[in-house]
Write a protein that holds these residues in place. Structure first.
Motif, PDB file in Angstrom:
ATOM      1  N   PHE A  62       0.867  -1.167   0.000  1.00  0.00           N
ATOM      2  CA  PHE A  62       0.000   0.000   0.000  1.00  0.00           C
ATOM      3  C   PHE A  62       0.914   1.230   0.000  1.00  0.00           C
ATOM      4  N   THR A  63       0.841   2.020  -1.057  1.00  0.00           N
ATOM      5  CA  THR A  63       1.678   3.225  -1.155  1.00  0.00           C
ATOM      6  C   THR A  63       0.747   4.416  -1.334  1.00  0.00           C
ATOM      7  N   LYS A  64       0.638   5.203  -0.300  1.00  0.00           N
ATOM      8  CA  LYS A  64      -0.220   6.383  -0.352  1.00  0.00           C
ATOM      9  C   LYS A  64       0.603   7.571   0.110  1.00  0.00           C
ATOM     10  N   GLY A  65       0.792   8.535  -0.781  1.00  0.00           N
ATOM     11  CA  GLY A  65       1.614   9.698  -0.449  1.00  0.00           C
ATOM     12  C   GLY A  65       3.041   9.260  -0.184  1.00  0.00           C
ATOM     13  N   ASN A  66       3.557   9.587   0.971  1.00  0.00           N
ATOM     14  CA  ASN A  66       4.909   9.202   1.357  1.00  0.00           C
ATOM     15  C   ASN A  66       4.924   7.984   2.264  1.00  0.00           C
ATOM     16  N   LEU A  67       3.782   7.379   2.488  1.00  0.00           N
ATOM     17  CA  LEU A  67       3.672   6.243   3.412  1.00  0.00           C
ATOM     18  C   LEU A  67       3.737   4.931   2.637  1.00  0.00           C
ATOM     19  N   LEU A  68       4.551   4.020   3.129  1.00  0.00           N
ATOM     20  CA  LEU A  68       4.635   2.665   2.582  1.00  0.00           C
ATOM     21  C   LEU A  68       4.146   1.707   3.658  1.00  0.00           C
ATOM     22  N   GLU A  69       3.245   0.806   3.284  1.00  0.00           N
ATOM     23  CA  GLU A  69       2.757  -0.177   4.240  1.00  0.00           C
ATOM     24  C   GLU A  69       2.871  -1.562   3.632  1.00  0.00           C
ATOM     25  N   ALA A  70       3.563  -2.442   4.339  1.00  0.00           N
ATOM     26  CA  ALA A  70       3.707  -3.822   3.889  1.00  0.00           C
ATOM     27  C   ALA A  70       2.382  -4.549   4.077  1.00  0.00           C
ATOM     28  N   PRO A  71       2.082  -5.496   3.216  1.00  0.00           N
ATOM     29  CA  PRO A  71       0.856  -6.274   3.404  1.00  0.00           C
ATOM     30  C   PRO A  71       0.913  -7.089   4.692  1.00  0.00           C
ATOM     31  N   PRO A  72      -0.235  -7.473   5.215  1.00  0.00           N
ATOM     32  CA  PRO A  72      -0.239  -8.293   6.436  1.00  0.00           C
ATOM     33  C   PRO A  72       0.546  -9.590   6.219  1.00  0.00           C
ATOM     34  N   LYS A  73       1.195 -10.052   7.240  1.00  0.00           N
ATOM     35  CA  LYS A  73       2.002 -11.272   7.228  1.00  0.00           C
ATOM     36  C   LYS A  73       3.158 -11.197   6.228  1.00  0.00           C
ATOM     37  N   SER A  74       3.665 -10.000   6.007  1.00  0.00           N
ATOM     38  CA  SER A  74       4.814  -9.828   5.117  1.00  0.00           C
ATOM     39  C   SER A  74       6.099 -10.171   5.860  1.00  0.00           C
ATOM     40  N   HIS A  75       7.079 -10.643   5.136  1.00  0.00           N
ATOM     41  CA  HIS A  75       8.358 -10.997   5.748  1.00  0.00           C
ATOM     42  C   HIS A  75       9.340  -9.819   5.770  1.00  0.00           C
ATOM     43  N   PHE A  76       8.889  -8.640   5.342  1.00  0.00           N
ATOM     44  CA  PHE A  76       9.759  -7.461   5.330  1.00  0.00           C
ATOM     45  C   PHE A  76       9.901  -6.895   6.735  1.00  0.00           C
ATOM     46  N   ASN A  77      11.124  -6.491   7.054  1.00  0.00           N
ATOM     47  CA  ASN A  77      11.396  -5.774   8.293  1.00  0.00           C
ATOM     48  C   ASN A  77      12.263  -4.568   7.930  1.00  0.00           C
ATOM     49  N   ASN A  78      12.718  -3.834   8.932  1.00  0.00           N
ATOM     50  CA  ASN A  78      13.492  -2.622   8.662  1.00  0.00           C
ATOM     51  C   ASN A  78      14.762  -2.906   7.871  1.00  0.00           C
ATOM     52  N   GLU A  79      15.440  -4.008   8.169  1.00  0.00           N
ATOM     53  CA  GLU A  79      16.687  -4.326   7.481  1.00  0.00           C
ATOM     54  C   GLU A  79      16.446  -4.615   5.999  1.00  0.00           C
ATOM     55  N   ARG A  80      15.395  -5.354   5.695  1.00  0.00           N
ATOM     56  CA  ARG A  80      15.092  -5.674   4.292  1.00  0.00           C
ATOM     57  C   ARG A  80      14.640  -4.436   3.534  1.00  0.00           C
ATOM     58  N   VAL A  81      13.861  -3.583   4.170  1.00  0.00           N
ATOM     59  CA  VAL A  81      13.430  -2.344   3.514  1.00  0.00           C
ATOM     60  C   VAL A  81      14.644  -1.459   3.242  1.00  0.00           C
ATOM     61  N   CYS A  82      15.530  -1.350   4.230  1.00  0.00           N
ATOM     62  CA  CYS A  82      16.740  -0.536   4.073  1.00  0.00           C
ATOM     63  C   CYS A  82      17.615  -1.084   2.943  1.00  0.00           C
ATOM     64  N   LYS A  83      17.781  -2.402   2.875  1.00  0.00           N
ATOM     65  CA  LYS A  83      18.585  -3.009   1.818  1.00  0.00           C
ATOM     66  C   LYS A  83      17.956  -2.776   0.453  1.00  0.00           C
ATOM     67  N   THR A  84      16.640  -2.911   0.360  1.00  0.00           N
ATOM     68  CA  THR A  84      15.946  -2.699  -0.912  1.00  0.00           C
ATOM     69  C   THR A  84      16.101  -1.261  -1.376  1.00  0.00           C
ATOM     70  N   ILE A  85      15.934  -0.320  -0.473  1.00  0.00           N
ATOM     71  CA  ILE A  85      16.061   1.092  -0.849  1.00  0.00           C
ATOM     72  C   ILE A  85      17.508   1.426  -1.193  1.00  0.00           C
ATOM     73  N   THR A  86      18.470   0.820  -0.499  1.00  0.00           N
ATOM     74  CA  THR A  86      19.879   1.012  -0.837  1.00  0.00           C
ATOM     75  C   THR A  86      20.159   0.479  -2.241  1.00  0.00           C
ATOM     76  N   ASP A  87      19.593  -0.665  -2.573  1.00  0.00           N
ATOM     77  CA  ASP A  87      19.763  -1.211  -3.918  1.00  0.00           C
ATOM     78  C   ASP A  87      19.157  -0.289  -4.975  1.00  0.00           C
ATOM     79  N   LEU A  88      17.973   0.250  -4.705  1.00  0.00           N
ATOM     80  CA  LEU A  88      17.349   1.192  -5.638  1.00  0.00           C
ATOM     81  C   LEU A  88      18.187   2.466  -5.769  1.00  0.00           C
ATOM     82  N   HIS A  89      18.766   2.927  -4.668  1.00  0.00           N
ATOM     83  CA  HIS A  89      19.641   4.103  -4.701  1.00  0.00           C
ATOM     84  C   HIS A  89      20.875   3.811  -5.544  1.00  0.00           C
ATOM     85  N   ASN A  90      21.471   2.623  -5.393  1.00  0.00           N
ATOM     86  CA  ASN A  90      22.647   2.261  -6.179  1.00  0.00           C
ATOM     87  C   ASN A  90      22.328   2.145  -7.666  1.00  0.00           C
ATOM     88  N   ILE A  91      21.157   1.624  -7.988  1.00  0.00           N
ATOM     89  CA  ILE A  91      20.726   1.544  -9.391  1.00  0.00           C
ATOM     90  C   ILE A  91      20.591   2.953  -9.974  1.00  0.00           C
TER      91      ILE A  91
END
Length: 160
Positions: free
Chosen positions: A112-141
């Motif tokens: 769910f992406t509304k405005g500047n808010l990102l919300e993982a779906p219920p029972k998602s395996h994402f945590n702060n470390e995975r979100v940080c790694k994903t955004i770091t990868d997008l930044h590197n790209i």
């Protein structure tokens, strides 16, 4: 004497403009509006909803270096300072471009992406470390894309 120099410079400019139009050379670009000495930052805050602690929320933001404190103060005022902490902040070339790529990436993951808010779906395996790694990868790209663009333009310039 100073008036004559000014007249010579305007005459030279008129001649240069005339020659550019004759030889179909692009006009000189106007000075850019962006200030290269003001750095823009992109950041992510982990947000905890006290009413529903199982929800996984992140807030993305971008701003100029001089506005970081004011922006974070506004975000903390809206969501509460105790409920969030920063997990990512890096200088970027374009904050809106990185924000758009981050939102697009997570929207493709059915977040769910509304405005500047990102919300993982219920029972998602994402945590702060995975979100940080994903955004770091997008930044590197994004950085690699900019580097490739500059190198292609540089090679084109030297081949001319």
């Amino acid at each position: 004497m100073a008036g004559n120099i000014k007249n010579i410079n305007t005459a030279d400019a008129e001649i240069a403009d005339h020659l550019r139009s004759i030889f179909h050379i692009k006009p000189k670009p106007a000075p850019t509006k962006c200030n290269p000495f003001v750095v823009e930052f992109f950041g992510v805050l982990s947000l905890t909803d006290l009413r529903e602690p199982e929800r996984k929320l992140w807030y993305i933001y971008y701003c100029k270096q001089t506005d970081i404190e004011r922006t974070l103060h506004q975000i903390h005022k809206k969501y509460g300072k105790k409920n969030m902490y920063e997990i990512f902040r890096k200088p970027v070339f374009s904050g809106p471009a990185l924000r758009a790529s981050v939102k697009k990436h997570f929207a493709e993951l059915k977040w769910f992406t509304k405005g500047n808010l990102l919300e993982a779906p219920p029972k998602s395996h994402f945590n702060n470390e995975r979100v940080c790694k994903t955004i770091t990868d997008l930044h590197n790209i994004e950085q690699q894309r900019l580097y490739n663009y500059v190198m292609v333009k540089n090679q084109w310039y030297f081949k001319r």
